[in-house]
Structure formats: structure tokens, C-alpha cells
Scaffold this active site. Structure first.
Site, PDB file in Angstrom:
ATOM      1  N   ARG A   1       0.821  -1.217   0.000  1.00  0.00           N
ATOM      2  CA  ARG A   1       0.000   0.000   0.000  1.00  0.00           C
ATOM      3  C   ARG A   1       0.850   1.259   0.000  1.00  0.00           C
ATOM      4  O   ARG A   1       0.390   2.314  -0.430  1.00  0.00           O
ATOM      5  CB  ARG A   1      -0.983  -0.021   1.169  1.00  0.00           C
ATOM      6  CG  ARG A   1      -2.016  -1.145   1.000  1.00  0.00           C
ATOM      7  CD  ARG A   1      -3.110  -1.144   2.027  1.00  0.00           C
ATOM      8  NE  ARG A   1      -2.620  -1.452   3.359  1.00  0.00           N
ATOM      9  CZ  ARG A   1      -3.379  -1.468   4.435  1.00  0.00           C
ATOM     10  NH1 ARG A   1      -4.656  -1.189   4.353  1.00  0.00           N
ATOM     11  NH2 ARG A   1      -2.863  -1.750   5.613  1.00  0.00           N
TER      12      ARG A   1
ATOM     13  N   GLU B   1       4.039  -7.642  13.448  1.00  0.00           N
ATOM     14  CA  GLU B   1       3.122  -7.847  14.568  1.00  0.00           C
ATOM     15  C   GLU B   1       2.601  -9.276  14.582  1.00  0.00           C
ATOM     16  O   GLU B   1       2.286  -9.828  15.626  1.00  0.00           O
ATOM     17  CB  GLU B   1       1.966  -6.845  14.423  1.00  0.00           C
ATOM     18  CG  GLU B   1       0.998  -6.828  15.561  1.00  0.00           C
ATOM     19  CD  GLU B   1      -0.132  -5.832  15.355  1.00  0.00           C
ATOM     20  OE1 GLU B   1      -0.937  -5.696  16.275  1.00  0.00           O
ATOM     21  OE2 GLU B   1      -0.216  -5.227  14.268  1.00  0.00           O
TER      22      GLU B   1
END
Length: 168
Positions: free
Chosen positions: A61, A98
Site C-alpha cells: 500500500r 506484529e
């Protein structure tokens, strides 16, 4: 302005795995692209805008945001891609996410330049730190990083300057 932008960011729970909140910027890109790019430019100090020669787009992105910034500001664009997507020779850096780990690559055949890293979300900071290491390995000077959304509770000091439009 940021409240207006937040209204177009969709939160998807438990994606890509349980316990992770995914921030979908697709509605924002679809409905408020010019406002988004204006906001990204607005948060940058003027000296960073002047000194930046190229935007480093972080897959995937970050590609969208960096390419729009490069076009609007008449700057260069450099890609950092996931492993195996760029032709050799490349510099490679693995890092923690994460929810796992990944590897990024950058071309070895770049001219020295002052660059600004661009990505959509700053979570743990692993992607930006890896991208900064790749830029240094490629002979680039990183002036900092620009992100759309900063998840402040998930990271500490990154060791580089960064600017964000939205934070949570």
C-alpha cells in the site's frame, strides 16, 4: 481534516489473523484521494519536502501513496519489494511483524539520493526499520518516514524521524 479521513478508514477485526485489527484504506483511496495526498504533504516539514529527491515506496500500500506523492511533487520513486519480486542484484533485509516475519529487498543499482520512506501503517516499526537499513545498504540517505496511520501503542523509538496524518 483527520476526522474526515478517519471516517473513510475501515477497521477489519481478526485479519489477517486472530487478534489483529486491519485498517483498510481502500474506501479512503476510492472517495478522497486528493484530500489524502494533500494531508500527507501538509504534515511534512518544508525542508523535508525540498530536500527529498525520491520517495521510497514500501510494498504494497506504500506503492500507492508514494507514487501519488512522487507524481504530485515531481520527485523520483524507488521500490522496496517483498523477497523475489525485484531482479538481482538486490540488498535483502528480514524483520519481525506484529503477526510474523517477512523479508524486503531493494535494488543494488541506485544512485545516491535523499529519500523519504512511505508506507500506509506504522505498527511495530519493523517494516520501517528494515526499509531504512535497506536504503543505507543501497547508498541512500533516509530523511525520515511518512505514514498515513501511526498505531502509537505498538512501537517505541524507531531511530528515525517520521510523520503521520492519523494516529491511534
Amino acid at each position: 481534516m483527520s476526522q474526515d479521513l478517519w471516517a473513510h478508514v475501515r477497521t477489519v477485526p481478526d485479519f489477517p489473523k486472530a487478534g489483529i485489527e486491519f485498517y483498510d484504506i481502500s474506501p479512503l483511496l476510492n472517495q478522497h484521494l486528493n484530500q489524502l495526498i494533500d494531508a500527507l504533504i501538509h504534515v511534512l516539514p518544508s525542508e523535508i519536502l525540498v530536500d527529498t529527491e525520491a520517495f521510497v515506496a514500501i510494498e504494497s500500500r506504500g506503492f500507492v501513496l508514494a507514487s501519488l506523492l512522487a507524481t504530485r511533487l515531481d520527485k523520483g520513486l524507488i521500490l522496496i519489494r517483498k523477497a523475489g519480486k525485484l531482479p538481482p542484484p538486490v540488498h535483502r533485509e528480514s524483520y519481525g511483524l506484529e503477526y510474523g516475519s517477512d523479508t524486503l529487498e531493494i535494488s543494488c543499482d541506485l544512485d545516491p539520493a535523499n529519500v523519504l520512506l512511505v508506507d500506509d501503517v506504522l505498527a511495530t516499526g519493523g517494516t520501517l526499520v528494515a526499509a531504512d537499513k535497506l536504503c543505507k545498504a543501497a547508498g541512500l540517505t533516509t530523511l525520515g518516514s511518512l505514514v498515513l496511520l501511526d498505531l502509537t501503542e505498538l512501537h517505541g523509538d524507531l531511530g528515525l524521524d517520521y510523520w503521520s496524518v492519523l494516529s491511534k
